[in-house]
Design an enzyme around this catalytic site. Sequence first.
Site, PDB file in Angstrom:
ATOM      1  N   HIS A 133      69.745   6.704 -63.181  1.00 10.38           N
ATOM      2  CA  HIS A 133      68.970   7.878 -62.748  1.00 10.38           C
ATOM      3  C   HIS A 133      67.491   7.713 -63.136  1.00 10.38           C
ATOM      4  CE1 HIS A 133      72.605   9.691 -61.484  1.00 10.38           C
ATOM      5  NE2 HIS A 133      73.069  10.001 -62.686  1.00 10.38           N
ATOM      6  N   LEU A 190      51.276  16.048 -47.731  1.00  9.65           N
ATOM      7  CA  LEU A 190      52.739  15.861 -47.650  1.00  9.65           C
ATOM      8  C   LEU A 190      53.393  17.031 -48.366  1.00  9.65           C
ATOM      9  CD1 LEU A 190      55.317  13.941 -47.249  1.00  9.65           C
ATOM     10  CD2 LEU A 190      54.855  13.120 -49.550  1.00  9.65           C
ATOM     11  N   ASP A 200      71.692   7.881 -53.178  1.00  2.00           N
ATOM     12  CA  ASP A 200      72.992   7.574 -53.801  1.00  2.00           C
ATOM     13  C   ASP A 200      72.998   6.154 -54.358  1.00  2.00           C
ATOM     14  OD1 ASP A 200      75.563   8.016 -54.616  1.00  2.00           O
ATOM     15  OD2 ASP A 200      76.456   7.879 -52.622  1.00  2.00           O
TER      16      ASP A 200
HETATM   17  C1  FPP Z   1      73.357   9.882 -56.913  1.00  5.03           C
HETATM   18  O1  FPP Z   1      73.722   8.639 -57.476  1.00  5.03           O
HETATM   19  C2  FPP Z   1      72.169  10.409 -57.581  1.00  5.03           C
HETATM   20  C3  FPP Z   1      72.067  11.640 -58.198  1.00  5.03           C
HETATM   21  C4  FPP Z   1      73.163  12.617 -58.229  1.00  5.03           C
HETATM   22  C5  FPP Z   1      70.830  12.054 -58.905  1.00  5.03           C
HETATM   23  C6  FPP Z   1      69.542  11.647 -58.253  1.00  5.03           C
HETATM   24  C7  FPP Z   1      68.421  11.761 -59.231  1.00  5.03           C
HETATM   25  C8  FPP Z   1      67.349  10.931 -59.288  1.00  5.03           C
HETATM   26  C9  FPP Z   1      67.111   9.852 -58.307  1.00  5.03           C
HETATM   27  C10 FPP Z   1      66.329  11.054 -60.374  1.00  5.03           C
HETATM   28  C11 FPP Z   1      65.578  12.341 -60.441  1.00  5.03           C
HETATM   29  C12 FPP Z   1      64.916  12.729 -59.176  1.00  5.03           C
HETATM   30  C13 FPP Z   1      63.975  13.707 -59.060  1.00  5.03           C
HETATM   31  C14 FPP Z   1      63.474  14.049 -57.712  1.00  5.03           C
HETATM   32  C15 FPP Z   1      63.421  14.447 -60.227  1.00  5.03           C
HETATM   33  P1  FPP Z   1      75.153   8.512 -58.156  1.00  5.03           P
HETATM   34  O2  FPP Z   1      75.021   8.869 -59.596  1.00  5.03           O
HETATM   35  O3  FPP Z   1      76.141   9.331 -57.403  1.00  5.03           O
HETATM   36  O4  FPP Z   1      75.459   6.974 -58.010  1.00  5.03           O
HETATM   37  P2  FPP Z   1      76.907   6.299 -57.815  1.00  5.03           P
HETATM   38  O5  FPP Z   1      77.402   6.726 -56.471  1.00  5.03           O
HETATM   39  O6  FPP Z   1      76.603   4.842 -57.873  1.00  5.03           O
HETATM   40  O7  FPP Z   1      77.759   6.773 -58.943  1.00  5.03           O
END
Ligand code: FPP
Length: 257
Positions: free
Chosen positions: A43, A137, A26
């Site tokens: 992201h 892994l 997050d």
């Molecule tokens: C949450 O941060 C993150 C996500 C919903 C997406 C996670 C995706 C990645 C780390 C990249 C792709 C990963 C793979 C494994 C292909 P948020 O957007 O909720 O952040 P915020 O709380 O600051 O708004």
Amino acid sequence: MTLHTSSTLVVPEVSAIPRHVAIIMDGNGRWASKRLMPRVAGHSEGLGAVKKIVEECRRIGVEYLTVFAFSSENWRRPPEEVGFLMKLFLKSLKGEVSRLAENDISLRLIGDLSRFDSAIQDMVRFSEEKTAGCKSLTFTIAANYGGRWDILQAMRRCLDANPGLISEQVTEELLQPYLSMAYAPEPDLFIRTGGEQRVSNFLLWQLAYTELYFTDVLWPDFDEAQLHKAFKWFGQRERRFGRTSAQLASLAMSDAV
Ligand code: FPP
């Protein structure tokens, strides 16, 4: 497939290095906003952190790493952000699958993939097959995943496979093989970055006795040093699985003699 023991039925073996680490990544959006960048830039940066953590887990002997990439509730986000995440997902699968195979890392996807477009579904199948024999892994990506969905889909598949099942016959052992992570032991350590302290419908069944670690660090900033900090915290936990501290102390004494 090896069936793993349930933490509520048998006290599992514990080790200093967690066998299975599950992560809610997050804070990508906030990482970008703090830099006056669009949320999606967070992201892309977050993907870099995923690569670092996968490699470090493999290096130190974690057997299973599971990350929450997209929840069943993330469809509620603005369509441009959802579209970007889908493209990033496809691009990263295409770009990384050979490297995963070379590093002996097997890739698994859990979640309801039927809602993803066919290019993603095909690439997921290809990536899982290409890395199926890898042993160092097991890296699992949860995509369109929800813990409640998982329990329900397991129950449905269990009923389909056992027509005429009566309620007394429904046990943990019967249901467990149908859960989407039946191939892995339950997570020892759960990590959530970004400052929130909740489980957000991730592995609800499997987190029964998992140690929960929360950090304010935003996901793109979570690196090897942060992972080791979480492991150090984990190493200091007393994993009682329902027993008392006194019982654990006397077990340790009897092991020492
Ligand atoms: C949450 O941060 C993150 C996500 C919903 C997406 C996670 C995706 C990645 C780390 C990249 C792709 C990963 C793979 C494994 C292909 P948020 O957007 O909720 O952040 P915020 O709380 O600051 O708004």
